[in-house]
Design a protein around this motif. Structure first.
Motif: not given
Length: 310
Positions: A174, A171, A10, A66, A8, A99
């Motif tokens: 989540q 995050s 960001f 993200i 991932r 998000f």
């Protein structure tokens, strides 16, 4: 939720305005799951194509980008700039997770008045060093172009770095969709005359302890452990189902009926079903209490009912 081997990235961008037609990218920053930060700064006001090229090349080794509200701002802005400089669409082969879009339906469960990134940062106890607003960042960049003052550049880089670190921190929220999706294991169950208590271990821990209640049902969560308490009335539990549109409610029997069987019941005996009435009552037998799969399904549906906005 993210796969164990998923890479991932960001990311967050800084610009001189909201419209890509009349505004420029001043900075692109990103942060990976190991905390490594990379930033591409538009030093002279004319380096948009170069920092776009470098950022797009860097993204190639990641599976998921993200952002926070990137669906409506960051991605359209970057795509417009890529088109302006006759570059290929960089996001056609990479997954994007926003998000803000993912978490906004849980706003009523998260104790913040507003749902900006900074509000969520405060909720998860992320302390920012940067205090500049988006408008002040634009002014600071304009000052940098005029004076080449390194202090201005440092402030812009810090603002972007804090945005990235804050995004990484939130995050952890989540955990809300993860719990709703049933990402937990049932560890233990206790039954009394008045209630059923199910102890859970969550796949994604909660960064902030939370308690949810509705209709005498309660769920207490701390870190990666949860306790679900459901009332037993007249020796019966209610199993709530998440799809009321598929059922009729039968008031006299206090139960639901699949719509596919609705023709077998007189019209006056059934009503439209809503979430509060979409349940079946049953006696919790020993076989149910020892069946972890059934307990998991029951717990998942009960949590989904708890999470529905009133």
């Amino acid at each position: 939720m993210k796969k164990n081997n998923e890479r991932r990235l960001f990311f967050d961008i800084e610009t001189t305005g909201l419209s890509p037609e009349v505004s420029a990218i001043t900075l692109i920053g990103c942060l990976d799951d190991h905390g490594l930060i990379k930033q591409w700064f538009n030093e002279d006001g004319f380096s948009q194509k170069q920092i776009l090229t470098d950022f797009f090349a860097y993204c190639n080794s990641y599976d998921t980008l993200i952002s926070f509200n990137g669906t409506t701002f960051d991605l359209p802005f970057l795509k417009a700039k890529a088109k302006e400089f006759q570059m290929n669409d960089p996001f056609s082969m990479i997954h994007h997770e926003d998000f803000y879009q993912k978490l906004r339906s849980y706003h009523h469960l998260i104790d913040t008045q507003r749902f900006r990134q900074k509000d969520l940062e405060q909720y998860v106890h992320f302390q920012r060093k940067d205090r500049l607003s988006g408008k002040k960042i634009i002014k600071t960049y304009q000052d940098f172009l005029k004076t080449n003052d390194p202090t201005c550049k440092e402030k812009i880089l810090l603002h972007n770095e804090e945005d990235l670190k804050g995004l990484f921190k939130i995050s952890s929220l989540q955990c809300y969709p993860s719990l709703k999706e049933g990402n937990f294991s049932v560890d233990q169950v206790k039954r009394s005359c008045d209630y059923l208590q199910v102890f859970l271990t969550l796949s994604d821990p909660f960064p902030v302890s939370a308690t949810f209640t509705k209709k005498e049902i309660s769920l207490k969560v701390e870190n990666n452990f949860a306790s679900l308490i459901v009332p037993i009335k007249n020796h019966m539990l209610r199993h709530y189902y998440p799809n009321p549109k598929d059922y009729f409610y039968l008031p006299k029997e206090d139960t639901i009926l699949p719509k596919s069987m609705g023709s077998f019941v007189d019209h006056s005996s059934k009503t439209a079903c809503d979430f509060d009435h979409c349940y079946l009552r049953f006696a919790p037998s020993d076989s149910f209490l020892s069946n972890m799969d059934e307990l998991h399904t029951f717990s998942t549906h009960t949590i989904q009912y708890l999470f529905i906005k009133e």
